[in-house]
Scaffold this active site. Structure first.
Site, PDB file in Angstrom:
ATOM      1  CE  LYS A 211      -4.404  -1.912   1.147  1.00 10.74           C
ATOM      2  NZ  LYS A 211      -5.432  -2.242   2.104  1.00 10.74           N
ATOM      3  NE  ARG A 250      -7.091  -8.622  -0.130  1.00  8.76           N
ATOM      4  CZ  ARG A 250      -6.600  -7.797  -1.045  1.00  8.76           C
ATOM      5  NH1 ARG A 250      -5.641  -6.954  -0.733  1.00  8.76           N
ATOM      6  NH2 ARG A 250      -7.069  -7.818  -2.282  1.00  8.76           N
TER       7      ARG A 250
HETATM    8  N1  PMM Z   1      -7.286  -3.994   0.524  1.00 13.06           N
HETATM    9  C1  PMM Z   1      -7.526  -4.045  -0.798  1.00 13.06           C
HETATM   10  C2  PMM Z   1      -8.434  -4.978  -1.319  1.00 13.06           C
HETATM   11  N2  PMM Z   1      -9.078  -5.831  -0.525  1.00 13.06           N
HETATM   12  N3  PMM Z   1      -9.535  -6.665   1.626  1.00 13.06           N
HETATM   13  C3  PMM Z   1      -9.331  -6.608   2.947  1.00 13.06           C
HETATM   14  N4  PMM Z   1     -10.020  -7.438   3.744  1.00 13.06           N
HETATM   15  N5  PMM Z   1      -8.477  -5.724   3.514  1.00 13.06           N
HETATM   16  C4  PMM Z   1      -7.766  -4.837   2.767  1.00 13.06           C
HETATM   17  O1  PMM Z   1      -6.991  -4.048   3.350  1.00 13.06           O
HETATM   18  C5  PMM Z   1      -7.951  -4.860   1.351  1.00 13.06           C
HETATM   19  C6  PMM Z   1      -8.860  -5.803   0.822  1.00 13.06           C
HETATM   20  C7  PMM Z   1      -6.812  -3.109  -1.713  1.00 13.06           C
HETATM   21  O2  PMM Z   1      -5.560  -3.595  -2.030  1.00 13.06           O
HETATM   22  P1  PMM Z   1      -5.126  -4.161  -3.495  1.00 13.06           P
HETATM   23  O3  PMM Z   1      -5.751  -3.229  -4.513  1.00 13.06           O
HETATM   24  O4  PMM Z   1      -3.636  -4.023  -3.444  1.00 13.06           O
HETATM   25  O5  PMM Z   1      -5.565  -5.553  -3.622  1.00 13.06           O
END
Ligand code: PMM
Length: 283
Positions: A211, A250
């Protein structure tokens, strides 16, 4: 499933700007990537078809279904646990029918409240992330007095809304929603006080991987800060939150977080052994 922190590997089924291979290409790449993450030690695969990056526009429900379902179906036979990363109840319903057992809703039930009913009907676990608004507006929703207290209070309301429609307590997982309507300082504070969210009494999932706030930290120290160069910092967070007792992390890069969790687990086990020895030793 073991009690150590689970590693959730990210499988994004989104158009690849470097290819013109069309949807079959995206699908095949995502399926192969999911299998690769499992071979690297991922406990859970989190499959998503809609980008939630700051400023991102939404994709249609048809497009999201078309991206996600074939990948969930294909990987359901390989993975022990599949999570679907969606804010839409219908996508969640069809993904669970295709083999997902976790609904990961970054909006925590706010974008499409019917998603909680899908958890009730199917028994799937439900990740509720702290969220204040869609990606196109969330940069204007980052004002907090005490971010840790406010995130906990707002998450508690999201949890109450899910319980009120019949979701069972043991289905719920909470997530601070790092980067969602939060600036870097807010993200660090939430990581510093994960215990405060754990006090809600639900397993906590942390999504810090690659991030922007990590890029900002690295840039301040003169390190290359492009997203794929943020994996070492991500792994450091995995170790810290695993030590703090997070349920899962994650991540994009699975091996580094698998190792980070092993390190945290070794420290925890040594602490348990030490405590037992001292209790058992004669005075
Ligand atoms: N962040 C993203 C997408 N899905 N789900 C959960 N549970 N927690 C998060 O912090 C989260 C998520 C965005 O990140 P990406 O675009 O790098 O996948």
């Amino acid at each position: 499933m073991s009690t150590r922190t689970q590693v959730m590997g990210i499988v994004n089924v989104t158009p690849d700007s470097f290819s013109d291979g069309g949807q079959w290409f995206e699908r095949d790449v995502a399926i192969a990537h999911g299998r690769h993450l499992l071979a690297q030690g991922a406990d859970i695969l989190d499959i998503g078809g809609e980008s939630t990056r700051p400023g991102a526009a939404r994709v249609s429900q048809e497009e999201e279904l078309d991206r996600v379902l074939p990948v969930v179906r294909a990987l359901a036979g390989d993975a022990e646990v599949i999570s679907v990363d969606t804010m839409r109840a219908e996508v969640a319903r069809q993904a669970v029918a295709a083999g997902a057992t976790i609904i990961n809703d970054v909006s925590g039930g706010k974008a499409d409240p019917a998603i909680a009913h899908v958890a009730v009907d199917t028994g799937a676990r439900l990740v509720l992330s702290h969220w204040r608004g869609h990606s196109d507006v969330m940069a204007s929703l980052t004002r907090y007095g005490d971010v840790v207290r406010e995130v906990r209070a707002e998450l508690a309301e999201q949890v109450e809304a899910a319980l009120a429609v019949g979701v069972r307590r043991d289905q719920i997982i909470v997530d601070p929603g790092l980067g969602f309507a939060k600036d870097a300082a807010a993200n660090w504070e939430l990581l510093a006080r994960l215990d405060y969210l754990q006090d809600l009494g639900y397993p906590v999932l942390v999504g810090a991987s690659r991030k922007r706030f990590l890029g900002e930290l690295l840039a301040r120290h003169g390190t290359e800060s492009l997203p794929t160069f943020r994996d070492r910092a991500t792994a450091a967070i995995s170790a810290l939150v695993a030590r703090a007792g997070a349920w899962a992390v994650r991540v994009h890069d699975v091996p580094s977080s698998v190792d980070a969790v092993r390190v945290a687990e070794a420290v925890r086990a040594a602490n348990v052994a030490r405590t037992q020895q001292h209790q058992e030793a004669p005075q």
